[in-house]
Enzyme design. Structure first.
Site, PDB file in Angstrom:
ATOM      1  N   PHE A 164      -8.830  18.267  43.624  1.00 18.10           N
ATOM      2  CA  PHE A 164      -7.999  17.447  42.752  1.00 18.10           C
ATOM      3  C   PHE A 164      -7.877  18.138  41.389  1.00 18.10           C
ATOM      4  CE2 PHE A 164      -6.977  13.842  40.028  1.00 18.10           C
ATOM      5  CZ  PHE A 164      -6.014  13.199  40.790  1.00 18.10           C
ATOM      6  N   ASP A 209     -17.189  16.254  45.284  1.00 17.87           N
ATOM      7  CA  ASP A 209     -16.397  15.127  44.795  1.00 17.87           C
ATOM      8  C   ASP A 209     -16.142  14.222  46.009  1.00 17.87           C
ATOM      9  OD1 ASP A 209     -14.279  13.406  44.129  1.00 17.87           O
ATOM     10  OD2 ASP A 209     -13.365  14.857  42.753  1.00 17.87           O
ATOM     11  N   TYR A 262     -12.701   2.922  42.554  1.00 18.22           N
ATOM     12  CA  TYR A 262     -11.478   2.102  42.606  1.00 18.22           C
ATOM     13  C   TYR A 262     -10.664   2.332  43.877  1.00 18.22           C
ATOM     14  CZ  TYR A 262     -10.031   6.437  40.208  1.00 18.22           C
ATOM     15  OH  TYR A 262      -9.876   7.741  39.838  1.00 18.22           O
ATOM     16  N   LYS A 263     -11.079   3.309  44.693  1.00 20.05           N
ATOM     17  CA  LYS A 263     -10.317   3.569  45.927  1.00 20.05           C
ATOM     18  C   LYS A 263     -10.931   2.738  47.062  1.00 20.05           C
ATOM     19  CE  LYS A 263      -9.350   8.335  44.461  1.00 20.05           C
ATOM     20  NZ  LYS A 263      -7.938   8.281  44.094  1.00 20.05           N
ATOM     21  N   ARG A 292       1.748   9.520  51.815  1.00 21.19           N
ATOM     22  CA  ARG A 292       0.325   9.256  52.160  1.00 21.19           C
ATOM     23  C   ARG A 292       0.132   7.797  52.561  1.00 21.19           C
ATOM     24  NH1 ARG A 292      -3.921  10.864  47.559  1.00 21.19           N
ATOM     25  NH2 ARG A 292      -2.917   9.067  46.570  1.00 21.19           N
TER      26      ARG A 292
HETATM   27  C1  LIG Z   1     -10.589  13.742  44.323  1.00 26.43           C
HETATM   28  C2  LIG Z   1     -10.406  13.169  42.969  1.00 26.43           C
HETATM   29  N1  LIG Z   1     -11.154  13.619  41.951  1.00 26.43           N
HETATM   30  C3  LIG Z   1     -11.006  13.140  40.697  1.00 26.43           C
HETATM   31  C4  LIG Z   1     -10.074  12.154  40.409  1.00 26.43           C
HETATM   32  C5  LIG Z   1      -9.903  11.672  38.984  1.00 26.43           C
HETATM   33  O1  LIG Z   1     -10.676  10.597  38.715  1.00 26.43           O
HETATM   34  P1  LIG Z   1     -10.605   9.798  37.318  1.00 26.43           P
HETATM   35  O2  LIG Z   1      -9.161   9.616  36.990  1.00 26.43           O
HETATM   36  O3  LIG Z   1     -11.255   8.507  37.648  1.00 26.43           O
HETATM   37  O4  LIG Z   1     -11.329  10.573  36.301  1.00 26.43           O
HETATM   38  C6  LIG Z   1      -9.295  11.641  41.437  1.00 26.43           C
HETATM   39  C7  LIG Z   1      -8.313  10.582  41.164  1.00 26.43           C
HETATM   40  O5  LIG Z   1      -7.625  10.079  41.999  1.00 26.43           O
HETATM   41  C8  LIG Z   1      -9.449  12.161  42.743  1.00 26.43           C
HETATM   42  O6  LIG Z   1      -8.712  11.721  43.764  1.00 26.43           O
END
Ligand SMILES: Cc1ncc(COP(=O)(O)O)c(C=O)c1O
Length: 400
Positions: free
Chosen positions: A116, A187, A212-213, A359
């Protein structure tokens, strides 16, 4: 597991089939009352006394331990608060320090092109701030294994690719990394609550994720951070906030890290948000992850086979083998953005990731076979009849 019973525990709007729990989980019905009680009985009545009397101060540990069960982590190894972006930054900084103690010559942080963006931005920002000559290197997901050599200090990956759902093998990659003296950071944003994770068994070093997911903690719900117990007392936090101090209420001028995972706390925890998350974790306390995974694989397989049968124009972007993916299915379609908008207008909520991915998260806690069958029929109608081809669906919004 009784998935009809868990479905009844969520508020799902009338006429909606919700396939976006991989972005934002739906509202657990008990969360509203839990947050109301927190606000009225705790904040309202207890005021500042709530920090002790209602346990606000220890929430990051208590909730951390509940999450630990879902990711196979040892008790006392997970803390909760702040955002995932910040947690990645903290984990990476600590991992780099540990790596340097072992071997100063290793400068590579290895990640993959499926990670990400925020993880990569955080790594780059940290590298620049530290100025110790580290370099971020990206491999294709399939090529990561071959790049684990003696130049690599840290392997930093997202287990389940946010776009395709492709899943790395944490156990195998952690073992290979350790064999070559490399520290791992996972992650788990698309893993926690989606697939069984066993951090302790894998011997993982660091992990972080959001709530939150799949964990249904609500928009902006706080993140979690895991540090393996063997590392905890050796790390000096890059963000040494007062809540991570050994004696925060001594108010000394010098920082002394708390024992264990507590040292990764930074500032005041988000108590209202944690109340909502706690309501959701009460549901998760009763979930058998192995049964959930079986059902997730069945439902995602069903979505793949129904779409292949009804809608050959869509190209599957996720691995065909359910064991190789998380709990989402993605399809490539050039006009994917408009197609998702058209589906949302029909009550089928998925989302879009540039440049061309549609998705659909499939969450057994509240998605069933009937949802998947109906969603596939709507997807086919939208694509086969070009129902997406309307100006209102082509208009891009800020969040896709
Ligand atoms: C794999 C992954 N890492 C990091 C994040 C970012 O997280 P945050 O916005 O809560 O810092 C996301 C957000 O969707 C994500 O999907």
């Amino acid at each position: 597991m009784d998935f009809a019973a868990t479905k009844a525990m969520f508020h799902l709007p009338e006429g909606v089939i919700y396939l976006d729990g991989n972005s934002l989980g739906p509202l657990p019905k008990t969360a509203t009352a839990r947050v109301k009680a927190m606000m009225e009985e705790e904040w309202g009545e207890l005021l500042i006394r709530g920090w002790n009397a209602a346990g606000w101060f220890t929430q990051p540990q208590v909730i951390g331990d509940k999450i630990a069960r879902l990711i196979g982590a040892e008790a006392g190894s997970v803390t909760v608060g702040d955002t995932l972006s910040i947690r990645v930054f903290q984990a990476l900084s600590s991992a780099l320090d540990l790596a340097e103690v072992k071997d100063k010559s290793r400068k590579i942080i290895l990640s993959d092109t499926g990670n990400f963006p925020t993880d990569l931005y955080m790594a780059q920002g940290l590298i620049d701030a530290l100025g110790r000559g580290h370099q971020l290197q990206l491999a294709e997901p399939e090529a990561v294994e071959a790049m684990l050599d003696a130049s690599v200090a840290i392997l930093m990956l997202t287990e389940v690719d946010y776009r395709t759902g492709r899943k790395h093998d944490i156990g195998r990659l952690t073992r290979l990394a350790h064999d070559r003296g490399i520290i791992t950071i996972w992650d788990l944003a698309h893993s926690a609550g989606a697939v069984p994770v066993d951090l302790a068994k894998a011997g993982a070093d660091f992990a972080a994720g959001c709530t939150y997911k799949y964990l249904n903690g609500g928009p902006g719900a706080p993140a979690f951070l895991y540090v393996a117990p063997r590392h905890q007392r050796h790390i000096n936090p890059i963000l040494p906030g007062w809540m991570g101090h050994d004696r925060p209420f001594a108010f000394t001028h010098d920082y002394a890290p708390a024992k264990g995972i507590e040292r990764m706390r930074i500032g005041t925890p988000p108590v209202i948000a944690l109340a909502a998350l706690e309501a959701s974790l009460d549901i998760w306390d009763r979930v058998d992850m192995a049964a959930l995974r079986m059902q997730s694989m069945r439902l995602t397989d069903l979505l793949v086979s129904q779409v292949a049968r009804l809608c050959p124009l869509l190209e599957l972007a996720s691995p065909k083998d359910a064991a190789q993916r998380g709990s989402q299915i993605s399809f490539r379609f050039k006009e994917g953005y408009a197609a998702i908008q058209a589906l949302i207008a029909r009550g089928i909520i998925g989302d879009f990731r540039a440049p061309d991915l549609m998705r659909f998260g499939v969450c057994p806690l509240y998605n069933d076979e009937a949802d998947v069958m109906a969603a596939a029929a709507h997807i086919a109608a939208v694509i086969n009849q070009r129902l997406w081809d309307e100006p209102k669906f082509l208009q891009k919004q800020a969040v896709t």
